[in-house]
Design an enzyme around this catalytic site. Structure first.
Site, mmCIF file in Angstrom:
data_model
loop_
_atom_site.group_PDB
_atom_site.id
_atom_site.type_symbol
_atom_site.label_atom_id
_atom_site.label_comp_id
_atom_site.label_asym_id
_atom_site.label_seq_id
_atom_site.Cartn_x
_atom_site.Cartn_y
_atom_site.Cartn_z
ATOM 1 N N TYR A 63 13.781 7.714 -45.598
ATOM 2 C CA TYR A 63 13.823 7.174 -44.234
ATOM 3 C C TYR A 63 13.901 8.357 -43.274
ATOM 4 O O TYR A 63 14.895 9.079 -43.249
ATOM 5 C CB TYR A 63 15.037 6.258 -44.118
ATOM 6 C CG TYR A 63 15.321 5.621 -42.778
ATOM 7 C CD1 TYR A 63 14.433 5.657 -41.712
ATOM 8 C CD2 TYR A 63 16.535 4.957 -42.573
ATOM 9 C CE1 TYR A 63 14.716 5.055 -40.503
ATOM 10 C CE2 TYR A 63 16.847 4.349 -41.368
ATOM 11 C CZ TYR A 63 15.939 4.403 -40.338
ATOM 12 O OH TYR A 63 16.241 3.806 -39.137
ATOM 13 N N LYS A 78 9.908 5.323 -44.929
ATOM 14 C CA LYS A 78 9.854 4.690 -43.607
ATOM 15 C C LYS A 78 9.990 5.788 -42.568
ATOM 16 O O LYS A 78 10.891 6.629 -42.654
ATOM 17 C CB LYS A 78 10.983 3.680 -43.439
ATOM 18 C CG LYS A 78 11.051 3.105 -42.014
ATOM 19 C CD LYS A 78 12.407 2.529 -41.676
ATOM 20 C CE LYS A 78 12.467 2.162 -40.189
ATOM 21 N NZ LYS A 78 13.812 1.712 -39.764
#
Length: 313
Positions: free
Chosen positions: A143, A171
């Site tokens: 992330y 992400k």
């Protein structure tokens, strides 16, 4: 109940809302609100749930509440969609312990951004991920959230980490679309990876670059809108893409309400409370919107046709 298959990058796609954490007081989970929220987003067609992320206020929650949230979400979802659990912490050991609880609760994957407070160099960050992966009992999604952690997963670092089989994707919430495009290029090394975008207004651009979907905070409130936008991009329906994108931009005005950085979380929870889904209490040190701000959020929802004109704010 559907059978739960091991999560892979190819199975992570579409719209995965970063679920807010409904609260009814300090360190108290809003159980009924959480239940309604889960059913609301699943019925809207989302492809997964991401709990204990930024929108979920994870760093502000006690470890006890984080574990309670994981257990309640996985119990209710019952493998209908994958559940991803944020495990980021300033402590290596606490991240691992939370991952173990997520595995015991039958979550599908864990999500890890760069440790915050003390900024890590890229060599340190690479070693950190290599050291923690063997301790994690679930697949890992990286992330990238440099606005809050102050450290990027730089492209060369991600490329070095691509040899770790249990990392299934990343992400990116940086908003830097050149960087996002380079992440997508890494699929030449890891074609099984999923690359998801954070900023919800950039979903169309992200998919044009090879992205697999979005982790959109607004999908807490309007899951079907974001799912429809994803589907329209998937089949290159330009008219539907333009229509849904315009509605997403309209919704995005709620994030302009308020003057503090916390307004994104406040606005999302405020909108959910106006729709009768869950309470709007944020974790300390934040306060919920007062009446003037609530009215502005309500006006946006009325413009979108999801809140009746006669509803009480």
């Amino acid at each position: 109940m559907a059978s739960s298959e091991p999560l892979s990058g190819t199975s992570l796609h579409g719209i995965v809302p970063p679920l807010v954490t409904p609260l009814c007081g300090r360190d108290k989970l809003d159980h009924e609100g959480l239940s309604r929220l889960i059913e609301h987003v699943i019925s809207g067609g989302v492809s997964g749930l991401f709990i204990l992320g930024t929108t979920g206020e994870a760093p502000s929650l006690s470890y006890r509440l984080r574990r309670e949230l994981i257990s309640r979400v996985t119990d209710q979802v019952e493998h209908r969609v994958p559940v991803l659990v944020g495990i980021t912490d300033t402590s290596f050991v606490e991240s691992v312990e939370l991952a173990k609880h997520a595995a015991d609760a039958q979550a599908d994957a864990v999500v890890l951004t760069t440790p915050y407070y003390f900024p890590a160099g890229q060599t340190e960050l690479t070693a950190y991920v290599r050291n923690i992966v063997p301790e994690l009992p679930l697949p890992l999604v990286l992330y990238n959230m440099p606005q809050l952690t102050k450290v990027w997963f730089e492209i060369d670092t991600v490329k070095q980490l691509a040899d770790i089989d249990t990392i299934v994707g990343i992400k990116d919430s940086s908003g830097d679309m050149e960087y996002f495009g380079k992440l997508c290029d890494l699929k030449s090394i890891r074609p099984d990876w999923s690359v998801m975008i954070g900023p919800e207004t950039k979903l169309a651009e992200a998919m044009s670059l090879g992205g697999d979907g979005g982790v959109a905070g607004g999908a807490n409130v309007l899951p079907k809108l974001f799912v429809d936008h994803y589907k329209a991009n998937k089949v290159t329906d330009a008219e539907q893409v333009a229509k849904t994108h315009a509605m997403i931009l309209e919704f995005h005005q709620v994030y302009d309400v308020g003057k503090y950085a916390s307004r994104h979380i406040k606005a999302t929870k405020c909108a959910l409370s106006l729709l009768g889904i869950c309470q709007d209490i944020p974790a300390d040190p934040f306060h919920c919107f007062r009446e003037p701000e609530r009215r502005k959020v309500a006006d946006v929802l009325r413009t979108l046709g999801v809140l009746p004109a006669e509803s009480v704010v």
